[in-house]
Design an enzyme around this catalytic site. Structure first.
Site, short mmCIF file in Angstrom:
data_model
loop_
_atom_site.label_atom_id
_atom_site.label_comp_id
_atom_site.label_asym_id
_atom_site.label_seq_id
_atom_site.Cartn_x
_atom_site.Cartn_y
_atom_site.Cartn_z
N ASP A 203 3.75 -38.56 34.44
CA ASP A 203 3.11 -39.77 34.98
C ASP A 203 3.02 -40.82 33.87
O ASP A 203 1.94 -41.09 33.32
CB ASP A 203 1.72 -39.40 35.52
CG ASP A 203 1.13 -40.50 36.38
OD1 ASP A 203 1.85 -41.47 36.68
OD2 ASP A 203 -0.06 -40.39 36.75
N SER B 100 -6.67 -45.63 36.46
CA SER B 100 -5.33 -45.08 36.24
C SER B 100 -4.47 -46.00 35.40
O SER B 100 -4.51 -47.22 35.56
CB SER B 100 -4.63 -44.86 37.57
OG SER B 100 -5.01 -43.63 38.09
N HIS C 249 2.47 -43.51 38.42
CA HIS C 249 1.98 -43.59 39.81
C HIS C 249 1.41 -44.97 40.13
O HIS C 249 1.22 -45.29 41.31
CB HIS C 249 1.02 -42.44 40.13
CG HIS C 249 -0.40 -42.65 39.74
ND1 HIS C 249 -0.94 -42.19 38.57
CD2 HIS C 249 -1.42 -43.28 40.38
CE1 HIS C 249 -2.22 -42.51 38.50
NE2 HIS C 249 -2.54 -43.18 39.59
C1 4AZ Z 1 -7.33 -42.33 40.52
O1 4AZ Z 1 -7.29 -42.16 41.73
C2 4AZ Z 1 -8.00 -41.32 39.67
N1 4AZ Z 1 -11.23 -38.12 37.61
C3 4AZ Z 1 -8.00 -41.47 38.31
C4 4AZ Z 1 -8.64 -40.55 37.50
C5 4AZ Z 1 -9.28 -39.48 38.07
C6 4AZ Z 1 -9.29 -39.32 39.43
C7 4AZ Z 1 -8.64 -40.23 40.24
C8 4AZ Z 1 -9.95 -38.50 37.16
O2 4AZ Z 1 -6.83 -43.32 40.01
#
Ligand code: 4AZ
Length: 339
Positions: free
Chosen positions: A160, A283, A112
């Site tokens: 992902d 992420s 993503h």
């Molecule tokens: C994000 O938006 C995201 N709490 C990454 C991890 C989590 C939530 C959102 C986990 O990149």
């Protein structure tokens, strides 16, 4: 099923259909599973807002501590090439995801992070930052090739996972991948993502989370979705002449048919209180455990969720965080990278 329940179910289903648009739009704002905007524009935008705002107005999301310099040398930052200039300070604004070096030439990250809609983004828009603990240090290497998993789903975030082949090899340590599935224990997650005060750090942050059975995430999230649904139905109940009892019955009826948010390709980790969690901007980064043979990366930061009226999809009680389960992708990684 009695008549009243059936009526409740039909009403609830039609209301849910009417609300599908608003719910998806609301979800898109929060950076959870429904994120419509890719991290590449969302994270730099949020950082710009951080600089413009005099104080952070976001609730608590993530209890980390600053990583020691060079503690996790396999961590990389994904930077938007076009936001970079010669000043290393531009790397803070440009960072939108994390990743990990699994060989001198290959970075493991989340699909993503590297798609726009459902299409992979071109490699030249991504620059990889290696050897950085603070975002204003390190060495930049252009991405040479982007490989996104064919089975990646924008709507469920299944599969992902993605690889970046660097244009030239990194001279930095790598992290090992698991031989088999690791189900429990404590793991560390690192990243430059949003902190509990709503701000983004310059220094790499780390926190410890518990590996949980997928059921923990599934039940925690379904509970949140159920409560959101009840709130929506309650708001509409006067127009639809629904009693409190009708709302309850309709909510229960839909909740009973909800599917599990997590697939077997996902891994659940976090804390019951939500005090420690990954968040926006983390992420693509690694979740890893300490083993007798050293560090092993078991997950990739993927997604999380929270109530629709919360500012961010992180740090919510019993929701935990969702990671890509790397043990499911050993074959895919070797097929694509030859590792
Ligand atoms: C994000 O938006 C995201 N709490 C990454 C991890 C989590 C939530 C959102 C986990 O990149």
């Amino acid at each position: 099923m009695n008549c009243r329940n059936t009526l409740g179910q039909i009403l609830a289903l039609s209301i849910a259909a009417t609300l599908a648009g608003p719910i998806a739009e609301a979800g898109a704002q929060f950076g959870g599973i429904q994120a419509a905007q890719s991290p590449m524009s969302r994270i730099p935008d949020a950082k710009r807002t951080q600089r413009e705002a005099s104080d952070g107005e976001f609730p608590r999301v993530f209890g980390g501590v600053e990583a020691e310099k060079d503690a996790w040398p396999f961590q990389v930052g994904l930077l938007t090439s076009e936001m970079l200039d010669t000043n290393p300070d531009s790397q803070f604004d440009a960072q939108f995801c994390g990743g990990s070096l699994i060989s001198p030439e290959w970075v493991l990250t989340a699909a993503h992070c590297l798609v726009d809609g459902s299409e992979p983004i071109p490699a030249d828009v991504v620059t990889v930052l290696i050897k950085a603990t603070a975002l204003n240090e390190g060495v930049r290497i252009p991405a040479g090739e982007i490989v996104v998993h064919d089975g990646y789903s924008n709507s469920t975030l299944d599969n992902d996972i993605a690889l970046i082949k660097l244009a030239s090899p990194a001279d930095a340590p790598t992290i090992a991948l698991p031989q088999n599935d690791i189900e429990s224990g404590v793991a560390t997650v690192i990243g430059w993502g949003r902190m509990e005060d709503g701000n983004f750090p310059i220094n790499l942050m780390q926190t410890e989370v518990d590996l949980k059975p997928n059921d923990s995430c599934n039940s925690g999230m379904k509970e949140i979705y159920r409560d959101d649904l009840a709130k929506f139905l309650w708001d509409f109940s006067p127009r639809l002449r629904l009693s409190g009892e009708d709302v309850e019955a309709a909510t229960a009826s839909i909740a009973a048919t909800m599917g599990d948010p997590l697939t077997a390709n996902m891994l659940c980790a976090g804390t019951e209180s939500g005090a420690r969690d990954a968040c926006n901007g983390d992420s693509g980064g690694p979740l890893f455990i300490q083993s007798d043979d050293g560090l092993i990366q078991v997950g990739i930061v993927s997604w999380g969720d929270g109530p629709l009226d919360s500012e961010v999809a992180c740090g919510h009680q019993n929701a935990f965080g969702v990671y890509t389960r790397i043990s499911r992708y050993r074959d895919w990684i070797s097929e694509k990278s030859g590792l």
